[in-house]
Every structure is written in structure tokens, then in C-alpha cells.
Scaffold this active site. Structure first.
Site, PDB file in Angstrom:
ATOM      1  N   GLU A  12      32.490  26.586  46.851  1.00  0.00           N
ATOM      2  CA  GLU A  12      31.333  25.706  46.673  1.00  0.00           C
ATOM      3  C   GLU A  12      31.375  25.026  45.315  1.00  0.00           C
ATOM      4  OE1 GLU A  12      27.729  27.957  49.148  1.00  0.00           O
ATOM      5  OE2 GLU A  12      27.485  27.563  47.023  1.00  0.00           O
ATOM      6  N   HIS A  63      25.870  42.312  45.975  1.00  0.00           N
ATOM      7  CA  HIS A  63      26.972  41.348  46.104  1.00  0.00           C
ATOM      8  C   HIS A  63      26.624  40.135  46.945  1.00  0.00           C
ATOM      9  CE1 HIS A  63      27.779  42.244  50.267  1.00  0.00           C
ATOM     10  NE2 HIS A  63      28.966  41.707  50.265  1.00  0.00           N
ATOM     11  N   HIS A 117      34.997  32.304  46.868  1.00  0.00           N
ATOM     12  CA  HIS A 117      34.813  33.626  47.486  1.00  0.00           C
ATOM     13  C   HIS A 117      35.940  33.869  48.487  1.00  0.00           C
ATOM     14  CE1 HIS A 117      32.441  36.322  50.511  1.00  0.00           C
ATOM     15  NE2 HIS A 117      33.157  37.054  49.687  1.00  0.00           N
ATOM     16  N   LYS A 175      34.529  25.330  53.875  1.00  0.00           N
ATOM     17  CA  LYS A 175      34.512  26.542  54.700  1.00  0.00           C
ATOM     18  C   LYS A 175      35.750  26.594  55.577  1.00  0.00           C
ATOM     19  CE  LYS A 175      31.584  29.142  55.503  1.00  0.00           C
ATOM     20  NZ  LYS A 175      31.279  30.481  54.925  1.00  0.00           N
TER      21      LYS A 175
END
Lengths: 480, 154
Positions: free
Chosen positions: A211, A403, A239, A479
Site C-alpha cells: 500500500e 498484528h 506485507h 493486491k
């Protein structure tokens, strides 16, 4: 609560399940009223998993779950369990999870939102082109030779920096310097190596993402300043983890430990908790393989960092203009040797973040005064948070915090809800540009599929096991 | 395809399904079909369903395990590997499950798996499976045949 499972409040948002049955220690979990309601709805299955963890040999009181607790497989997601190897403490591959050393890395830029906006669409395209994303995503043109992969497994992120994919300063702001010691590439199966060879530098699928964000609120100016974050700063959050290589290491060692556990007299309340003494030959082999997979994950995020810098340069930002630097890189799926209260423990965190408080010797100099940066992703329509570790985390949770948000809807439910909606248009209306390899992933990962991460973060803050620093609003989302 | 049924399990964090079939071979076959349907939105079809002859995309599997549910996990693990690492999608599988010859012996699965090359545009990835888990894993006989439950980490 059920007749079999009772708990009592023992502090702000802190609850204790007293030792009973096969439990060796008490269990403690953190929950807001909203999280308590969800736990009840799921008939306390994740708390039952926490109770199972508390029955494993050598566990040190208490077995813990963070407020993003949810039902996992074996260990609950959000679980923290410390074991004392000197007292027969075990290591459990399932307690680390399939995505070994999955984690998040935050980059901060020298740009603000006004610099970003005119280039948003082109930057999204450049990132999507530069970052291999999706199921089985790979970086075929840079496929490693087996001897190079072994160096990645031993050296971690430093291998990528030495190849020109980053700067030495990146390593200084990575948990454990981007390399776990004791990694042994020979502890991995040929299949794990095969799965890893083409995948270094890829994002993957599911809840993994990249992102571009903007800092929209600062709660703690001193800590934010230490990280170089001010309102309007453009940041990038990555991530991902150890991809198919880590998944295979977990599968291989769960199988091995299922056979090994009876030899060590370990009774398993759930086979996914298969465990062996950390100091045994089986335990040491897993820890060596896990460290190698962790190093692959650190190297993976390092390679993606280089791709992000390249994408910013593709759209016209010179390196000096974008100034992208690593704020911190942290893991939320691993088992680490740490000292707590004078004891040398093996701390499992599965869907939980290390959150060392101020003054800890393992922290980089920039953060030693404020505590370890902790990044808590939310969902792609709302926000993510930056926190810091606290002294409270050191005394209550073996230096651990939450998290993420935790899912509210199953993937099937999310797909069903998304069937007649144009999610990309809805997100665009919120100012979020999405590029995705799969429409199904966007549906499964839609904002409503997740709980509000603000509730999790506020719970952590109020309980004193983390402190809010800043909030990040998504602008571009890549994504799988 | 053998008469069988797949029911998704609404596990919040991960993906799972329950399976029912009249015999063990059909149960393993439908488990493979359910897995592939989870991995991609439009799985390829067997281009030559009447052919029994071996083809270029055939893979022979011979798996063993000390329990039936463990055999199911290994079967699904192999299929995940074929798809996600080898880029080959099973389009037809004829697993044959053999019980142990003696108590505490091993269960055996032999299968010829016909595969097609994965095409991301045509088949549309849906999910990446990290692992087939032992959590809640179950295979048991029922009055009408066999039932299984599988949870995948995705």
C-alpha cells in the site's frame, strides 16, 4: 462463557483463564467488549485453542492472546507463547505457522500527498508492473541458482543489499538486522528449495499487499518524529512473508513432529500443535530451517523495497526526491530466542508482533528512546496504525502486541457479499486506487471483511501493551 | 465424476470444506476437485474425458500414510504442489485407496492424475493455499459412505 471455559477480568481489557485440566499455566487474553462479543459468537473456539497451547510442555506463564485473536488452526491467531528450553520447553512449527516470518515493512518518503496525487494512477501501474503479485507469483527473470538461494537462506536481507537491491541503512532498521542466526539451508527439503527458487521478490496473494499511504493523524509527535512521520507524509507498507518456501518448511516439520512428539512423551490436544523439545535434534533442525525461511522472508521484503523505489523513479521521482527509507521491518509469525526476566526463552508469536519497549538493547539507536515501531495493518478502505512497544508489553506479554484487525467475514461470505458490487469503484470513491491480480482477492479482502482495526489498537493502547503513534490512510493498493 | 458432495466450512480465518462420498476413492477424488475449485475460479476441463491412455500431462502418485486422514492430507498437499509450483492443474484423477493389510499398517493411495497447464487468464486464480492443516482434519465412515473435513491455511 461456557461451563468448561471461564475467565475473569484482571485488568484493563485483560482477562485470565485459570489453569485447569491439562493446562500447565494460566492463559491471559486481551479483548474489548466488541472482541468479547465475537469470541462468544464463535463459541470461544479461539480461547479453547489458547487453552490447548497452555498445555504444552515447558510453557512459561502465561499463554497469551492479543486483542486481534481469532480462530486459527492449532494456535489461535494473535497467540504468544514462551517456552523455556532449559525446562523441556518445546518448539511447535504450527505455532509459528505456514508463512514463516510473515511481516510488515514500512517505508517513509520525503513526499507529501500533494506530490503524490498527480502521479497516483501511473504510480499504481508502475508498482503493479514492478511487483509480482498473485497466487504463485514469481520473479522469473531473476530466478536464483540453488547456490544463490542457499546464500539468501544464510544471509537474509543482506544478500539482497549486497546485490544492489537496497542500502545498508535498510538492514539497521530491520528486526534482527534482517537475518536470524543459526540458519541451515540443508535443513530444508528439496521441495522447499524448489518452491523458493523463483519466488524471491514476490508479494503472493490472500491478505498480502503493498500500500502507498498518507499519514493522516499523529498521536505521539515524539515517537512519530523519531520515525520521520508527520501529517501528510507518503508511506509504503509491504506485507508478505516467506512464500512457498516457508509454507513447505512448515508442512515438512509438522509431519516430522507428529511422529516425533510421542517419542518425547508429548501429548497433543490438537495435531496441528505437533511439537518437540526445542533443544532436541528435531527441535534444533526445525529452528535451523525456520531461521533459513525467516531469512528468505527478510530478503523478500528487501527485494520488494527495491522494486518500490524503482516504481517511484519510473514516474519521475528521483531518489533524492522520493527519499524512500525503511522505518522498520518486523515479523509477526516466528519463534525467537529472547531474554525475559533473566530467563532465556523461545517466544512463539503467531499473528502477533514483537513490541520491545524503550531502552531495549536490540532496538536501533533511533528507536531506543521511544520503543520498537509496531505496524498494524487494517483494511484497504480505512486505515492502518503505527504504534510503539512499551514497558507494559515487556512486563505483561513477553514484549508482544497485536498484528492486525482480524477477519469478520469468512472468505466465502465476503465473496457472496461482493457478488453484486463494484468494489473497485467503491474504493475509488474513497480515494483508494487498487491494482489486483485477481478480482476474487479484492472481494475476499474488501474492507467489510475485516473488523475495525481501530478497536484492536485502542484496546492495546488502553491495556498498555502498545502506544498509538500515527494513523495511515491508504491511497494505492497492490493486491495479489 | 463419482457421486459426492462438497460443503464449504465457514472458518473465519481460513478456508475449509466437508466432503461426502459413497466410497473412499470417490471421497479422495472429490477432495481434489474441491481443492482445485478453491484455487481457481474457472478450472480447466479434461479435454479428452473418454481416453484411458496415458498422456503427456499425466502424473503417477503413490502415497502412503499411517492413517486415512493423514493420507488425505498428503494427497491434497501433492495437488497443491502440482498446481502452485509445477503450474499443472489436475483435470482428472482416479485415486485408488488401499487399506492396511494388517493392524497398524499403512494406507496407500495410487493415482494417475491427468493435468493441464495452468493459464492465469483463462483459469483465474482465486486462492493461494499455504498448507493443508491437521486442525479438525477428519475422515470417517458413515451409514451412507464416507465423510471428511479439511481446513486449508490460505
Amino acid at each position: 462463557m461456557t461451563a468448561q471455559l471461564s475467565f475473569e477480568a484482571v485488568g484493563t481489557h485483560r482477562y485470565r483463564i485459570g489453569r485447569h485440566g491439562r493446562m500447565r499455566v494460566d492463559a491471559v487474553f486481551y479483548a474489548s467488549p466488541a472482541v468479547l462479543a465475537v469470541l462468544e459468537q464463535e463459541n470461544y473456539q479461539s480461547l479453547t485453542q489458547l487453552v490447548n497451547v497452555a498445555s504444552l510442555p515447558g510453557i512459561v506463564e502465561p499463554a497469551l492472546a492479543m486483542p486481534d485473536i481469532h480462530w486459527g488452526y492449532g494456535f489461535p491467531i494473535g497467540g504468544v507463547a514462551a517456552f523455556d528450553p532449559a525446562a523441556g520447553g518445546v518448539v511447535s512449527p504450527g505455532g509459528v505457522g505456514y508463512d514463516i516470518n510473515c511481516g510488515v515493512r514500512l517505508l517513509a518518503s520525503a513526499l507529501d500527498e500533494a506530490d503524490l496525487s498527480p502521479h497516483a494512477e501511473r504510480l499504481a501501474d508502475a508498482l503493479f508492473r514492478r511487483v509480482p503479485a498473485g497466487v504463485g507469483s514469481r520473479r522469473q527473470a531473476e530466478r536464483l541458482r540453488p547456490d544463490e538461494l542457499k546464500r539468501v537462506l544464510a544471509e537474509g536481507a543482506a544478500f539482497m543489499v549486497a546485490r544492489g537491491h537496497g542500502e545498508p541503512a535498510d538492514l539497521a532498521h530491520t528486526e534482527s538486522g534482517g537475518r536470524l542466526p543459526d540458519a541451515d539451508p540443508d535443513a530444508l527439503s528439496p521441495r522447499a528449495i524448489e518452491r523458493g527458487l523463483p519466488q524471491l521478490g514476490s508479494l503472493g496473494s490472500g491478505n498480502h499487499f503493498l500500500e502507498v499511504q498518507v499519514v493522516d493523524t499523529v498521536y505521539d509527535p515524539v515517537a512519530a518524529d523519531a520515525m520521520g512521520l508527520t501529517t501528510g507524509t507518503v508511506t509504503v507498507l509491504i506485507h508478505t512473508g516467506s512464500r512457498g518456501l516457508g509454507h513447505q518448511v512448515c508442512s515438512d516439520y509438522v509431519e516430522r513432529f507428529l511422529d516425533a512428539a510421542p517419542r518425547y512423551g508429548i501429548e497433543l490436544p490438537d495435531r496441528q500443535l505437533a511439537a518437540a523439545p526445542a533443544g532436541s535434534p528435531d527441535g534444533r533442525a526445525y529452528l535451523s530451517a525456520m531461521a533459513a525461511a525467516a531469512n528468505f522472508a527478510f530478503a523478500n521484503r528487501q527485494r520488494l523495497t527495491a522494486s518500490v523505489r524503482e516504481a517511484f523513479e519510473d514516474v519521475g521521482f528521483a531518489p533524492r526526491e522520493h527519499g524512500l527509507r525503511v522505518v522498520y521491518d518486523l515479523a509477526h509469525n516466528n519463534a525467537k530466542r529472547e531474554e525475559h526476566g533473566g530467563r532465556h526463552l523461545l517466544v512463539h508469536r503467531k499473528g502477533a508482533t514483537r513490541a520491545f519497549g524503550p531502552g531495549h538493547a536490540e532496538l536501533p539507536a533511533a528507536y531506543r528512546g521511544v520503543g520498537q515501531p509496531v505496524f498494524v495493518p487494517g483494511d484497504m478502505g480505512r486505515y492502518s496504525y503505527v504504534l510503539v512497544g512499551t514497558e507494559g508489553a515487556m512486563t505483561q506479554t513477553f514484549g508482544s502486541s497485536c498484528h492486525g484487525a482480524g477477519r469478520r467475514l469468512s472468505r466465502h461470505q465476503a465473496r457472496k457479499e461482493a457478488r453484486h458490487r463494484d468494489l473497485l469503484a467503491e474504493l475509488d470513491a474513497l480515494g483508494v486506487v487498487v491494482r489486483a491480480a485477481s478480482r476474487a482477492t479484492v472481494a475476499e479482502e474488501m474492507p467489510e471483511a475485516y473488523k475495525d482495526v481501530a478497536d484492536v489498537v485502542d484496546t492495546v493502547h488502553a491495556a498498555g501493551i502498545g502506544r498509538k503513534v500515527a494513523r495511515l490512510r491508504p491511497r494505492l493498493v497492490i493486491k495479489g | 465424476m463419482a457421486r459426492a458432495a462438497v460443503q464449504p466450512l465457514d472458518h473465519t480465518g481460513d478456508v475449509g470444506f466437508t466432503l461426502r462420498a459413497r466410497d473412499l476413492s470417490a471421497l479422495f477424488e472429490v477432495a481434489g476437485t474441491a481443492l482445485v475449485a478453491e484455487l481457481m475460479a474457472s478450472p480447466p476441463r479434461d479435454p479428452d474425458p473418454t481416453s484411458e491412455a496415458g498422456a503427456e500431462g499425466d502424473t503417477e502418485l503413490d502415497l502412503r500414510a499411517d492413517s486415512l486422514d493423514r493420507l488425505l492430507l498428503r494427497w491434497l498437499d501433492e495437488l497443491v504442489y502440482l498446481v502452485q509450483t509445477r503450474g499443472r492443474v489436475p483435470v482428472r484423477a482416479t485415486p485408488r485407496v488401499t487399506p492396511p493389510a494388517q493392524p497398524h499398517g499403512v494406507w496407500r493411495l495410487e493415482a494417475r492424475v491427468r493435468t493441464a497447464r495452468f493459464d492465469p487468464d483463462a483459469h483465474a486464480w482465486r486462492t493461494e493455499v499455504k498448507g493443508v492443516t491437521y486442525h479438525g482434519l477428519e475422515v470417517r465412515r458413515t451409514a451412507r459412505g464416507w465423510r471428511a473435513r479439511v481446513i486449508l491455511d490460505v
